[in-house]
Design a protein around this motif. Structure first.
Motif, PDB file in Angstrom:
ATOM      1  N   SER A   1      -7.337  58.669  -3.021  1.00 44.56           N
ATOM      2  CA  SER A   1      -7.409  59.727  -2.015  1.00 44.56           C
ATOM      3  C   SER A   1      -6.070  60.452  -1.963  1.00 44.56           C
ATOM      4  CB  SER A   1      -7.718  59.114  -0.653  1.00 44.56           C
ATOM      5  OG  SER A   1      -7.630  60.091   0.354  1.00 44.56           O
ATOM      6  N   THR A   2      -6.117  61.727  -1.633  1.00 45.89           N
ATOM      7  CA  THR A   2      -4.880  62.494  -1.495  1.00 45.89           C
ATOM      8  C   THR A   2      -4.308  62.375  -0.088  1.00 45.89           C
ATOM      9  OG1 THR A   2      -6.105  64.497  -0.918  1.00 45.89           O
ATOM     10  CG2 THR A   2      -5.583  64.157  -3.255  1.00 45.89           C
ATOM     11  N   VAL A   3      -5.085  61.815   0.831  1.00 48.88           N
ATOM     12  CA  VAL A   3      -4.632  61.607   2.205  1.00 48.88           C
ATOM     13  C   VAL A   3      -4.710  60.108   2.476  1.00 48.88           C
ATOM     14  CG1 VAL A   3      -4.959  62.244   4.612  1.00 48.88           C
ATOM     15  CG2 VAL A   3      -5.612  63.855   2.818  1.00 48.88           C
ATOM     16  N   ALA A   4      -3.577  59.440   2.286  1.00 45.34           N
ATOM     17  CA  ALA A   4      -3.552  57.978   2.388  1.00 45.34           C
ATOM     18  C   ALA A   4      -2.236  57.520   2.989  1.00 45.34           C
ATOM     19  CB  ALA A   4      -3.731  57.367   1.003  1.00 45.34           C
ATOM     20  N   ILE A   5      -2.290  56.340   3.563  1.00 44.13           N
ATOM     21  CA  ILE A   5      -1.077  55.676   4.059  1.00 44.13           C
ATOM     22  C   ILE A   5      -0.964  54.364   3.306  1.00 44.13           C
ATOM     23  CG2 ILE A   5       0.055  54.575   6.025  1.00 44.13           C
ATOM     24  CD1 ILE A   5      -1.377  56.594   7.827  1.00 44.13           C
ATOM     25  N   ALA A   6       0.133  54.184   2.596  1.00 43.72           N
ATOM     26  CA  ALA A   6       0.372  52.986   1.786  1.00 43.72           C
ATOM     27  C   ALA A   6      -0.787  52.720   0.833  1.00 43.72           C
ATOM     28  CB  ALA A   6       0.636  51.777   2.674  1.00 43.72           C
ATOM     29  N   GLY A   7      -1.349  53.792   0.274  1.00 44.29           N
ATOM     30  CA  GLY A   7      -2.437  53.660  -0.685  1.00 44.29           C
ATOM     31  C   GLY A   7      -3.818  53.508  -0.064  1.00 44.29           C
ATOM     32  N   HIS A   8      -3.902  53.422   1.242  1.00 41.59           N
ATOM     33  CA  HIS A   8      -5.191  53.262   1.919  1.00 41.59           C
ATOM     34  C   HIS A   8      -5.698  54.631   2.368  1.00 41.59           C
ATOM     35  CE1 HIS A   8      -5.001  48.881   2.096  1.00 41.59           C
ATOM     36  NE2 HIS A   8      -3.700  49.050   2.280  1.00 41.59           N
ATOM     37  N   PRO A   9      -6.883  55.048   1.911  1.00 45.83           N
ATOM     38  CA  PRO A   9      -7.411  56.364   2.281  1.00 45.83           C
ATOM     39  C   PRO A   9      -7.708  56.445   3.782  1.00 45.83           C
ATOM     40  CG  PRO A   9      -9.055  55.103   1.069  1.00 45.83           C
ATOM     41  CD  PRO A   9      -7.792  54.304   1.038  1.00 45.83           C
TER      42      PRO A   9
ATOM     43  N   GLY B   1     -11.083  64.909   4.952  1.00 51.61           N
ATOM     44  CA  GLY B   1     -12.109  65.000   3.902  1.00 51.61           C
ATOM     45  C   GLY B   1     -11.993  66.293   3.115  1.00 51.61           C
ATOM     46  N   LEU B   2     -11.693  67.393   3.804  1.00 53.42           N
ATOM     47  CA  LEU B   2     -11.549  68.678   3.125  1.00 53.42           C
ATOM     48  C   LEU B   2     -10.361  68.666   2.164  1.00 53.42           C
ATOM     49  CD1 LEU B   2     -12.538  71.585   2.774  1.00 53.42           C
ATOM     50  CD2 LEU B   2     -11.011  72.229   4.665  1.00 53.42           C
ATOM     51  N   LEU B   3      -9.281  68.016   2.559  1.00 51.41           N
ATOM     52  CA  LEU B   3      -8.125  67.925   1.661  1.00 51.41           C
ATOM     53  C   LEU B   3      -8.501  67.186   0.375  1.00 51.41           C
ATOM     54  CD1 LEU B   3      -5.286  67.235   4.234  1.00 51.41           C
ATOM     55  CD2 LEU B   3      -5.652  69.328   2.902  1.00 51.41           C
TER      56      LEU B   3
ATOM     57  N   ILE C   1      -9.336  66.857  -5.229  1.00 53.82           N
ATOM     58  CA  ILE C   1      -9.874  65.914  -6.210  1.00 53.82           C
ATOM     59  C   ILE C   1     -11.057  66.572  -6.926  1.00 53.82           C
ATOM     60  CG2 ILE C   1     -10.930  63.646  -6.583  1.00 53.82           C
ATOM     61  CD1 ILE C   1      -9.501  62.702  -4.022  1.00 53.82           C
ATOM     62  N   ASN C   2     -10.864  66.885  -8.196  1.00 54.93           N
ATOM     63  CA  ASN C   2     -11.912  67.561  -8.969  1.00 54.93           C
ATOM     64  C   ASN C   2     -13.214  66.767  -8.999  1.00 54.93           C
ATOM     65  OD1 ASN C   2     -10.363  69.793  -9.602  1.00 54.93           O
ATOM     66  ND2 ASN C   2      -9.560  68.869 -11.477  1.00 54.93           N
ATOM     67  N   ARG C   3     -13.117  65.474  -9.081  1.00 48.57           N
ATOM     68  CA  ARG C   3     -14.299  64.621  -9.201  1.00 48.57           C
ATOM     69  C   ARG C   3     -15.250  64.810  -8.016  1.00 48.57           C
ATOM     70  NH1 ARG C   3     -13.994  58.311 -10.864  1.00 48.57           N
ATOM     71  NH2 ARG C   3     -12.834  59.266 -12.534  1.00 48.57           N
TER      72      ARG C   3
ATOM     73  N   GLU D   1     -21.961  57.369  -1.950  1.00 47.16           N
ATOM     74  CA  GLU D   1     -22.139  57.681  -3.376  1.00 47.16           C
ATOM     75  C   GLU D   1     -20.798  58.070  -4.005  1.00 47.16           C
ATOM     76  OE1 GLU D   1     -25.010  58.313  -5.725  1.00 47.16           O
ATOM     77  OE2 GLU D   1     -25.643  56.666  -4.438  1.00 47.16           O
ATOM     78  N   LEU D   2     -20.023  58.868  -3.285  1.00 47.53           N
ATOM     79  CA  LEU D   2     -18.721  59.278  -3.813  1.00 47.53           C
ATOM     80  C   LEU D   2     -17.805  58.084  -4.020  1.00 47.53           C
ATOM     81  CD1 LEU D   2     -18.087  62.481  -1.683  1.00 47.53           C
ATOM     82  CD2 LEU D   2     -18.486  62.376  -4.145  1.00 47.53           C
ATOM     83  N   VAL D   3     -17.806  57.158  -3.082  1.00 48.37           N
ATOM     84  CA  VAL D   3     -16.915  56.002  -3.174  1.00 48.37           C
ATOM     85  C   VAL D   3     -17.423  54.994  -4.194  1.00 48.37           C
ATOM     86  CG1 VAL D   3     -15.968  54.030  -1.919  1.00 48.37           C
ATOM     87  CG2 VAL D   3     -16.050  56.280  -0.829  1.00 48.37           C
ATOM     88  N   TYR D   4     -18.663  54.564  -4.048  1.00 53.41           N
ATOM     89  CA  TYR D   4     -19.160  53.442  -4.841  1.00 53.41           C
ATOM     90  C   TYR D   4     -19.660  53.825  -6.227  1.00 53.41           C
ATOM     91  CZ  TYR D   4     -18.690  51.006  -0.465  1.00 53.41           C
ATOM     92  OH  TYR D   4     -18.181  50.473   0.688  1.00 53.41           O
ATOM     93  N   ARG D   5     -20.230  55.000  -6.373  1.00 55.35           N
ATOM     94  CA  ARG D   5     -20.744  55.401  -7.675  1.00 55.35           C
ATOM     95  C   ARG D   5     -19.710  56.205  -8.462  1.00 55.35           C
ATOM     96  NH1 ARG D   5     -25.786  55.412  -9.747  1.00 55.35           N
ATOM     97  NH2 ARG D   5     -26.623  55.005  -7.679  1.00 55.35           N
TER      98      ARG D   5
END
Length: 173
Positions: free
Chosen positions: A25-33, A86-88, A93-95, A155-159
């Motif tokens: 994620s581009t919006v995270a704290i210590a790697g946690h989205p 979420g918008l950020l 993130i292209n994916r 779906e975005l996270v798991y797939r």
């Protein structure tokens, strides 16, 4: 020696997608989205409106109509904050933009927030009288929409492994 798991034939064509390490994620704290954490609040608040509307419908107790207003207000406020994070990710993130799940998730959530604002405005100064039938119908539509958009968010996270940093097939922690 690491063994690679057998992949069912149904997803053999997507094998590479399922084996990559994911996109952080581009919006995270210590790697946690942050977005997955924040969405729990507006989902709970806005789905709770349906429950409090039903409570009012069954009992005619004004407590439930006031509770609905508070839940809508809290749901919209926290939904806007969750939407920004979420918008950020959507923009950076292209994916996310490459899959219909990302578009359905975003557009559906914008619709849910817009309908919640309409619901709030409709009830303003007329809390109890606005519930049956219009308010409860809007609440049902919002709760259903959030169920669908939540599915596509998963779906975005798991797939598609968005906001996930995992290990590749030949890596170990």
């Amino acid at each position: 020696m690491t063994q690679t798991p057998n992949i069912p034939p149904v997803i053999e064509s997507d094998e590479r997608e399922y084996r990559d390490t994911g996109v952080p994620s581009t919006v995270a704290i210590a790697g946690h989205p942050i977005h997955p954490l924040l969405v729990t609040f507006p989902i709970a608040f806005l789905c709770g409106v349906l429950a409090t509307d039903i409570g009012y419908w069954i009992t005619s107790d004004l407590f439930w109509s006031r509770a609905s207003m508070w839940l809508i207000g809290a749901g919209v406020a926290t939904g806007i904050i969750a939407a920004i994070t979420g918008l950020l990710d959507f923009l950076k993130i292209n994916r996310v933009r490459q899959h219909s799940a990302g578009w359905i998730h975003m557009v559906g959530n914008v619709i849910a927030l817009a309908l919640s604002l309409v619901n709030f405005g409709y009830r303003w100064g007329n809390e109890a009288q606005a519930i049956i039938p219009t308010g409860i119908i809007l609440s049902l539509i919002v709760a259903t929409t959030l169920g669908v958009t939540g599915w596509y968010g998963a779906e975005l996270v798991y797939r598609h492994k968005v906001a996930v940093i995992g290990y590749g097939p030949n890596e170990r922690p």
